[in-house]
Design an enzyme around this catalytic site. Structure first.
Site, PDB file in Angstrom:
ATOM      1  N   GLY A 131       0.781  -1.241   0.000  1.00  0.00           N
ATOM      2  CA  GLY A 131       0.000   0.000   0.000  1.00  0.00           C
ATOM      3  C   GLY A 131       0.805   1.280   0.000  1.00  0.00           C
ATOM      4  N   ASP A 177       0.813   3.048   4.492  1.00  0.00           N
ATOM      5  CA  ASP A 177      -0.244   3.803   3.819  1.00  0.00           C
ATOM      6  C   ASP A 177      -1.244   4.392   4.804  1.00  0.00           C
ATOM      7  OD1 ASP A 177      -1.195   1.282   4.479  1.00  0.00           O
ATOM      8  OD2 ASP A 177      -2.012   0.818   2.505  1.00  0.00           O
ATOM      9  N   ASP A 205      -4.977   2.271  10.825  1.00  0.00           N
ATOM     10  CA  ASP A 205      -6.397   2.009  11.020  1.00  0.00           C
ATOM     11  C   ASP A 205      -6.561   1.533  12.471  1.00  0.00           C
ATOM     12  OD1 ASP A 205      -9.074   1.684  10.096  1.00  0.00           O
ATOM     13  OD2 ASP A 205      -8.732  -0.403   9.645  1.00  0.00           O
ATOM     14  N   LYS A 246      -6.722   7.038  10.471  1.00  0.00           N
ATOM     15  CA  LYS A 246      -8.136   6.894  10.840  1.00  0.00           C
ATOM     16  C   LYS A 246      -8.191   6.689  12.343  1.00  0.00           C
ATOM     17  CE  LYS A 246      -9.956   4.047   7.215  1.00  0.00           C
ATOM     18  NZ  LYS A 246     -10.644   2.776   6.901  1.00  0.00           N
ATOM     19  N   PHE A 255     -13.752   3.778   3.929  1.00  0.00           N
ATOM     20  CA  PHE A 255     -12.801   2.940   3.221  1.00  0.00           C
ATOM     21  C   PHE A 255     -12.269   3.690   2.009  1.00  0.00           C
ATOM     22  CE2 PHE A 255     -11.194  -0.425   0.533  1.00  0.00           C
ATOM     23  CZ  PHE A 255     -10.486  -1.177   1.451  1.00  0.00           C
ATOM     24  N   ASP A 271      -5.591  -0.211  -2.029  1.00  0.00           N
ATOM     25  CA  ASP A 271      -6.352  -1.098  -2.906  1.00  0.00           C
ATOM     26  C   ASP A 271      -7.686  -1.537  -2.329  1.00  0.00           C
ATOM     27  OD1 ASP A 271      -5.192  -2.816  -0.852  1.00  0.00           O
ATOM     28  OD2 ASP A 271      -5.898  -4.487  -2.079  1.00  0.00           O
TER      29      ASP A 271
HETATM   30  P1  5GP Z   1      -4.466  -1.816  10.801  1.00  0.00           P
HETATM   31  O1  5GP Z   1      -3.600  -2.946  11.267  1.00  0.00           O
HETATM   32  O2  5GP Z   1      -3.955  -0.465  11.216  1.00  0.00           O
HETATM   33  O3  5GP Z   1      -5.904  -2.014  11.128  1.00  0.00           O
HETATM   34  O4  5GP Z   1      -4.470  -1.965   9.261  1.00  0.00           O
HETATM   35  C1  5GP Z   1      -3.677  -1.299   8.431  1.00  0.00           C
HETATM   36  C2  5GP Z   1      -3.808  -1.890   7.052  1.00  0.00           C
HETATM   37  O5  5GP Z   1      -5.183  -2.171   6.716  1.00  0.00           O
HETATM   38  C3  5GP Z   1      -3.337  -0.881   6.059  1.00  0.00           C
HETATM   39  O6  5GP Z   1      -1.953  -0.998   5.837  1.00  0.00           O
HETATM   40  C4  5GP Z   1      -4.183  -1.224   4.852  1.00  0.00           C
HETATM   41  O7  5GP Z   1      -3.546  -2.259   4.142  1.00  0.00           O
HETATM   42  C5  5GP Z   1      -5.482  -1.745   5.413  1.00  0.00           C
HETATM   43  N1  5GP Z   1      -6.521  -0.691   5.472  1.00  0.00           N
HETATM   44  C6  5GP Z   1      -7.061  -0.122   6.564  1.00  0.00           C
HETATM   45  N2  5GP Z   1      -7.974   0.814   6.237  1.00  0.00           N
HETATM   46  C7  5GP Z   1      -8.000   0.840   4.883  1.00  0.00           C
HETATM   47  C8  5GP Z   1      -8.758   1.617   3.926  1.00  0.00           C
HETATM   48  O8  5GP Z   1      -9.579   2.488   4.224  1.00  0.00           O
HETATM   49  N3  5GP Z   1      -8.494   1.354   2.613  1.00  0.00           N
HETATM   50  C9  5GP Z   1      -7.595   0.407   2.212  1.00  0.00           C
HETATM   51  N4  5GP Z   1      -7.434   0.241   0.901  1.00  0.00           N
HETATM   52  N5  5GP Z   1      -6.875  -0.326   3.090  1.00  0.00           N
HETATM   53  C10 5GP Z   1      -7.083  -0.113   4.406  1.00  0.00           C
HETATM   54 MG    MG Z   2      -1.097  -2.359   4.269  1.00  0.00          MG
END
Ligand code: 5GP
Ligand code: MG
Length: 175
Positions: free
Chosen positions: A40, A97, A100, A128, A149, A156
């Site tokens: 990403g 990227d 979350d 986020k 999202f 992606d």
């Molecule tokens: P976390 O472990 O912080 O929940 O997840 C991070 C990963 O989830 C990011 O690197 C990404 O790959 C994916 N992700 C989280 N939110 C989004 C979003 O809104 N769009 C996309 N395309 N990927 C997301």
């Molecule tokens: Mg990722």
């Protein structure tokens, strides 16, 4: 099915402008090694690193994926590419990227901490904050966004949309 927003959430020119100011903030830190979390962050890392260019600045790539129960609490994070990293005594900038739940980044940070880095700082294109589960924050954030999202500029949906220069939101299509 999904529906793409009619206009970008963040345009390519907004990203360009933010990259310039972000690079200035990061220059004050002066990292030795950029660690880019694929896939990403490929576009963000490329655009940011060219603004930080110095002969000694290295860029390495890792691939992190979280699995397990990630809705309730952080599951496990699998990290490929750190086996042969020598980051001892180095100042590290991890680039991803989007932050979350923060579980992926927490896993990355934890793995890197055991490798003896001098300092580890985190840079994400998007934050986020509303969704955070893990106790982690980014030192450098491109844009704070709501809980939607998003795709484009490296991000992606099922491996699509990554090559778009702007960032768009996707929503579930009703009916
Ligand atoms: P976390 O472990 O912080 O929940 O997840 C991070 C990963 O989830 C990011 O690197 C990404 O790959 C994916 N992700 C989280 N939110 C989004 C979003 O809104 N769009 C996309 N395309 N990927 C997301
Ligand atoms: Mg990722």
């Amino acid at each position: 099915m999904y529906r793409m927003s009619e206009t970008p959430l963040i345009t390519a020119s907004q990203i360009e402008n933010r990259l310039d100011s972000l690079a200035q903030e990061i220059k004050a830190y002066g990292p030795d090694i950029i660690l880019s979390a694929l896939t990403g962050s490929f576009m963000f890392s490329a655009d940011l690193s060219r603004r930080l260019a110095t002969p000694e600045l290295q860029i390495k790539f890792i691939r992190a994926s979280s699995y397990g129960n990630s809705t309730e609490s952080c599951g496990k994070v699998k990290i490929e590419g750190i086996e042969n990293l020598d980051i001892r005594e180095k100042k590290i900038l991890v680039i991803d990227d989007i932050l979350d739940t923060g579980c992926t980044m927490q896993g990355i940070r934890c793995a890197l901490e055991s490798l003896g880095a001098n300092e580890i700082r985190i840079c994400v294109l998007l934050d986020k904050a509303e969704r955070r589960i893990a106790d982690i924050h980014a030192d450098y954030v491109g844009f704070d966004i709501e809980n939607k999202f998003v795709v484009g500029y490296g991000l992606d949906y099922a491996d699509n949309f990554r090559t778009f220069p702007d960032i768009w939101t996707l929503s579930e299509e009703n009916a």
